[in-house]
Write an enzyme that holds these catalytic residues in place. Structure first.
Site, PDB file in Angstrom:
ATOM      1  CG  ASP A   1      -3.616  -5.685  -7.657  1.00 53.43           C
ATOM      2  OD1 ASP A   1      -2.482  -5.469  -8.121  1.00 53.43           O
ATOM      3  OD2 ASP A   1      -4.130  -5.004  -6.760  1.00 53.43           O
TER       4      ASP A   1
ATOM      5  CB  ALA B   1       7.281   3.523  -0.654  1.00 54.97           C
TER       6      ALA B   1
ATOM      7  CB  THR C   1      -7.916  -0.750  -5.954  1.00 53.99           C
ATOM      8  OG1 THR C   1      -8.840  -1.818  -6.135  1.00 53.99           O
ATOM      9  CG2 THR C   1      -7.462  -0.725  -4.503  1.00 53.99           C
ATOM     10  CB  CYS C   2      -4.530   2.885  -7.608  1.00 52.43           C
ATOM     11  SG  CYS C   2      -3.302   4.162  -7.365  1.00 52.43           S
TER      12      CYS C   2
ATOM     13  CB  CYS D   1      -2.233   4.550  -4.299  1.00 49.75           C
ATOM     14  SG  CYS D   1      -2.281   2.946  -5.068  1.00 49.75           S
TER      15      CYS D   1
ATOM     16  NE  ARG E   1       5.076 -13.155   6.250  1.00 50.94           N
ATOM     17  CZ  ARG E   1       4.562 -13.974   5.320  1.00 50.94           C
ATOM     18  NH1 ARG E   1       5.343 -14.652   4.531  1.00 50.94           N
ATOM     19  NH2 ARG E   1       3.252 -14.111   5.230  1.00 50.94           N
TER      20      ARG E   1
ATOM     21  CE  LYS F   1      -1.025   5.259   0.669  1.00 54.69           C
ATOM     22  NZ  LYS F   1      -0.733   3.910   0.261  1.00 54.69           N
TER      23      LYS F   1
ATOM     24  CE1 TYR G   1       3.823  -1.941   0.032  1.00 56.64           C
ATOM     25  CE2 TYR G   1       3.463  -4.275   0.447  1.00 56.64           C
ATOM     26  CZ  TYR G   1       4.154  -3.265  -0.178  1.00 56.64           C
ATOM     27  OH  TYR G   1       5.184  -3.567  -1.013  1.00 56.64           O
ATOM     28  CB  ILE G   2      -3.689  -1.861   4.153  1.00 57.56           C
ATOM     29  CG1 ILE G   2      -3.653  -1.901   2.614  1.00 57.56           C
ATOM     30  CG2 ILE G   2      -4.945  -1.147   4.643  1.00 57.56           C
ATOM     31  CD1 ILE G   2      -4.816  -2.626   1.953  1.00 57.56           C
TER      32      ILE G   2
ATOM     33  CB  THR H   1      -0.726   1.483  -8.976  1.00 55.68           C
ATOM     34  OG1 THR H   1      -1.698   1.243  -7.979  1.00 55.68           O
ATOM     35  CG2 THR H   1      -1.305   2.329 -10.083  1.00 55.68           C
TER      36      THR H   1
ATOM     37  CD  GLU I   1       0.549   2.484   2.946  1.00 58.57           C
ATOM     38  OE1 GLU I   1      -0.614   2.351   2.517  1.00 58.57           O
ATOM     39  OE2 GLU I   1       1.550   2.541   2.199  1.00 58.57           O
TER      40      GLU I   1
ATOM     41  CD  GLU J   1     -14.857  -0.332 -12.455  1.00 61.89           C
ATOM     42  OE1 GLU J   1     -13.754  -0.732 -12.869  1.00 61.89           O
ATOM     43  OE2 GLU J   1     -15.351  -0.732 -11.378  1.00 61.89           O
TER      44      GLU J   1
HETATM   45  P1  NDP Z   1      -0.180  -7.417   2.935  1.00 59.44           P
HETATM   46  O1  NDP Z   1       0.052  -8.615   2.115  1.00 59.44           O
HETATM   47  O2  NDP Z   1       0.781  -6.297   2.868  1.00 59.44           O
HETATM   48  O3  NDP Z   1      -0.283  -7.843   4.456  1.00 59.44           O
HETATM   49  C1  NDP Z   1      -1.227  -8.787   4.869  1.00 59.44           C
HETATM   50  C2  NDP Z   1      -1.153  -8.950   6.368  1.00 59.44           C
HETATM   51  O4  NDP Z   1      -2.255  -9.738   6.776  1.00 59.44           O
HETATM   52  C3  NDP Z   1       0.104  -9.652   6.830  1.00 59.44           C
HETATM   53  O5  NDP Z   1       0.487  -9.114   8.055  1.00 59.44           O
HETATM   54  C4  NDP Z   1      -0.351 -11.099   6.966  1.00 59.44           C
HETATM   55  O6  NDP Z   1       0.304 -11.781   8.007  1.00 59.44           O
HETATM   56  C5  NDP Z   1      -1.806 -10.936   7.379  1.00 59.44           C
HETATM   57  N1  NDP Z   1      -2.638 -12.013   6.863  1.00 59.44           N
HETATM   58  C6  NDP Z   1      -2.627 -12.532   5.627  1.00 59.44           C
HETATM   59  N2  NDP Z   1      -3.545 -13.501   5.505  1.00 59.44           N
HETATM   60  C7  NDP Z   1      -4.158 -13.583   6.693  1.00 59.44           C
HETATM   61  C8  NDP Z   1      -5.195 -14.401   7.204  1.00 59.44           C
HETATM   62  N3  NDP Z   1      -5.747 -15.355   6.443  1.00 59.44           N
HETATM   63  N4  NDP Z   1      -5.584 -14.217   8.482  1.00 59.44           N
HETATM   64  C9  NDP Z   1      -4.989 -13.290   9.251  1.00 59.44           C
HETATM   65  N5  NDP Z   1      -3.995 -12.492   8.826  1.00 59.44           N
HETATM   66  C10 NDP Z   1      -3.591 -12.634   7.559  1.00 59.44           C
HETATM   67  O7  NDP Z   1      -1.671  -6.949   2.573  1.00 59.44           O
HETATM   68  P2  NDP Z   1      -2.473  -5.591   2.742  1.00 59.44           P
HETATM   69  O8  NDP Z   1      -3.877  -6.004   2.907  1.00 59.44           O
HETATM   70  O9  NDP Z   1      -1.845  -4.700   3.736  1.00 59.44           O
HETATM   71  O10 NDP Z   1      -2.286  -4.932   1.308  1.00 59.44           O
HETATM   72  C11 NDP Z   1      -2.652  -5.654   0.148  1.00 59.44           C
HETATM   73  C12 NDP Z   1      -1.706  -5.351  -0.978  1.00 59.44           C
HETATM   74  O11 NDP Z   1      -1.980  -4.064  -1.483  1.00 59.44           O
HETATM   75  C13 NDP Z   1      -0.245  -5.321  -0.573  1.00 59.44           C
HETATM   76  O12 NDP Z   1       0.335  -6.590  -0.659  1.00 59.44           O
HETATM   77  C14 NDP Z   1       0.345  -4.367  -1.580  1.00 59.44           C
HETATM   78  O13 NDP Z   1       0.756  -5.082  -2.693  1.00 59.44           O
HETATM   79  C15 NDP Z   1      -0.787  -3.445  -1.925  1.00 59.44           C
HETATM   80  N6  NDP Z   1      -0.628  -2.160  -1.243  1.00 59.44           N
HETATM   81  C16 NDP Z   1       0.451  -1.393  -1.567  1.00 59.44           C
HETATM   82  C17 NDP Z   1       0.657  -0.198  -0.935  1.00 59.44           C
HETATM   83  C18 NDP Z   1       1.863   0.610  -1.284  1.00 59.44           C
HETATM   84  O14 NDP Z   1       2.464   0.355  -2.326  1.00 59.44           O
HETATM   85  N7  NDP Z   1       2.269   1.576  -0.456  1.00 59.44           N
HETATM   86  C19 NDP Z   1      -0.268   0.316   0.059  1.00 59.44           C
HETATM   87  C20 NDP Z   1      -1.349  -0.576   0.346  1.00 59.44           C
HETATM   88  C21 NDP Z   1      -1.515  -1.769  -0.282  1.00 59.44           C
HETATM   89  P3  NDP Z   1       1.677 -12.583   7.774  1.00 59.44           P
HETATM   90  O15 NDP Z   1       2.767 -11.583   7.832  1.00 59.44           O
HETATM   91  O16 NDP Z   1       1.683 -13.569   8.865  1.00 59.44           O
HETATM   92  O17 NDP Z   1       1.526 -13.228   6.422  1.00 59.44           O
END
Ligand code: NDP
Length: 448
Positions: A304, A342, A42-43, A48, A205, A51, A178-179, A312, A182, A35
């Site tokens: 991932d 969620a 990450t989690c 997670c 989405r 956060k 998500y991020i 996770t 949140e 590591e």
């Molecule tokens: P997400 O995939 O949830 O969202 C990404 C966002 O960034 C979307 O709005 C997308 O837009 C936009 N985007 C993607 N690519 C680009 C780009 N090249 N330029 C500009 N905008 C872009 O990702 P997050 O970063 O929020 O989180 C990453 C992952 O971590 C999540 O997919 C999830 O699996 C995990 N996660 C889970 C959580 C939970 O379980 N509660 C909490 C946090 C993270 P568009 O809609 O147009 O594609």
């Protein structure tokens, strides 16, 4: 196995890697895990867990406001970011130690170095040493994707957001997943002005449209600004450290923090995988079969880095299944059907199974039930915030194929309800269950 230094060498001590290492060792394997950052991944370290603690901390803003309607005189509450941040980071330290202890108590050797793949059975450590293993497991996770445009280097990712010196007054969050949602909830509740900027016109989405719309509406009513279809043109740093944000089609505006939450990509760059013959897809994810085995038979990957489902609990299941398959002679696959998930926004939302849109596209005919209600706590608090629960039923057999909800405790309620959806229970089964009154969850058995 005497030909190799280890039976298993795991690269990456996050959720998936730690589970795989620990369980493989419990089956008698000689295991090492490398590591380069901190054990926990990450989690635990920058996702997670911290956060969720920030979400709890932020929620006190509303709770303290509402407390007055419940008869409490709490004076004028004051918030101190440094106190919350430091307590959260201390808890991360505690968990980091707990994960380390777990590995050590299972005789897993922890190597605090970056490791790269040097061949089907060989790993090179940053110090230059090469070790061999019968199996190599790649569990290096994903890494924030940072867009590239003039001034984008001024933005931070979720990796850094937990360490801010002070609470920013004006926050711009790029992305609407998500991020983004949140942290929009966290910063907004703590008193920052938040603007979410997204390239498309949708938030979250993949989630059910009605639930997403409800979050958007509530977020806007709480004062969060949204700029949709707004690609960044540039970020310029002012002398005082703040930033001028220029989006296409908008006037420039100022912010004190820019957070990129624009997705996470598999962290495979420079890992030596291609040279070792491991097939990657166009996003850099390791291509694996149902048993997490890559195109090189001795190299597996979980979590991932495979870009299957970036959650996770999924990585943990994959790590467990790997250990059972390889070291317990029990070939095990992971069931990806009906994974509950969620978003810990303010309020949180959660879902399992098909959205209404997906069900309409894939099933012959469906029935949709919903309950749109104001939780009794919100009524007494004079908080005009409504919850929405939605059930999607396959009309051909009455099976509940999707549940989607937004409102207080939605993730807690949905986790329990997901058992029923996963088990294939019907709407009639839900109806036959007596309501637990008064609760929000009772809406699930009272849908008409
Ligand atoms: P997400 O995939 O949830 O969202 C990404 C966002 O960034 C979307 O709005 C997308 O837009 C936009 N985007 C993607 N690519 C680009 C780009 N090249 N330029 C500009 N905008 C872009 O990702 P997050 O970063 O929020 O989180 C990453 C992952 O971590 C999540 O997919 C999830 O699996 C995990 N996660 C889970 C959580 C939970 O379980 N509660 C909490 C946090 C993270 P568009 O809609 O147009 O594609």
């Amino acid at each position: 196995m005497a030909d190799y230094d280890y039976d298993l060498f795991v690269i990456g001590a996050g959720s998936g890697g730690v589970r795989a290492a620990r369980v493989s060792a419990s089956y008698g394997a000689k295991v090492a895990i490398a590591e380069e950052f901190r054990v926990g991944g990450t989690c635990v370290i920058r996702g997670c867990v911290p956060k969720k603690l920030l979400v709890y901390g932020a929620h006190f803003a509303e709770d303290l406001e509402d407390a007055q309607r419940f008869g409490w005189d709490v004076g004028t509450p004051k918030f101190d970011w440094a106190v919350l941040r430091d307590h959260v980071l201390a808890d991360v330290d505690r968990l980091n130690a707990a994960y380390t202890d777990t590995l050590q108590s299972h005789d897993v050797e922890i190597i605090h170095e970056r490791a790269t793949v040097a061949g089907p059975h060989a790993v090179t450590l940053k110090s230059g040493k090469t070790v061999t293993a019968k199996y190599i497991l790649i569990a290096v996770g994903a890494w924030p994707f940072m867009p590239d445009f003039p001034g984008s280097q001024h933005g931070i990712s979720s990796n850094e957001v937990f360490h801010l010196d002070a609470l920013p007054r004006r926050v711009v969050i790029a992305g609407a997943g998500y991020i983004a949602n949140e942290f929009a909830g966290i910063f907004n509740a703590l008193g920052s002005h938040v603007t979410i900027v997204n390239r498309s016109d949708q938030i979250l989405r993949g989630y059910d449209e009605s639930v997403r719309d409800r979050l958007l509406q509530i977020s806007m009513s709480k004062g969060i600004d949204f700029r949709f279809n707004s690609p960044f043109e540039k970020i310029v740093k002012h002398q005082d450290g703040s930033f001028a944000i220029k989006l296409a089609g908008h006037d420039s505006f100022d912010a004190d923090l820019v957070l990129f939450a624009t997705g996470r990509r598999p962290h495979t760059e420079g890992l030596g995988l291609e040279q070792a013959g491991v097939e990657l897809d166009d996003k850099g994810a390791i291509v694996v079969d149902g048993f997490s085995q890559s195109s090189v038979k001795s190299i597996y990957a979980v979590g991932d880095v495979t870009d299957r489902v970036q959650l996770t609990p999924v990585a943990i299941r994959e790590g467990q299944a790997f250990a059972q398959t390889v070291f317990d002679d029990t070939p095990t696959t992971v069931d990806y059907d009906c994974i509950p998930s969620a978003v810990f926004s303010h309020p949180p939302l959660a879902g399992v199974g098909l959205t209404e849109g997906e069900a309409r596209n894939t099933l012959g005919s469906i029935r949709v039930y919903s309950s749109d209600f104001r939780p009794m706590k919100n009524v007494l608090a004079n908080r005009n915030e409504r919850s929405l629960y939605k059930m999607i039923v396959d009309a051909s057999n009455d099976k509940v194929v999707g549940l989607h909800m937004i409102g207080p405790d939605a993730p807690e309620i949905l986790q329990a309800a997901a058992v029923a959806v996963k088990a294939g229970l019907t709407k009639a089964d839900f109806d036959a269950t007596m309501a637990l009154h008064p609760s929000m969850a009772e809406e699930l058995v009272l849908l008409r």
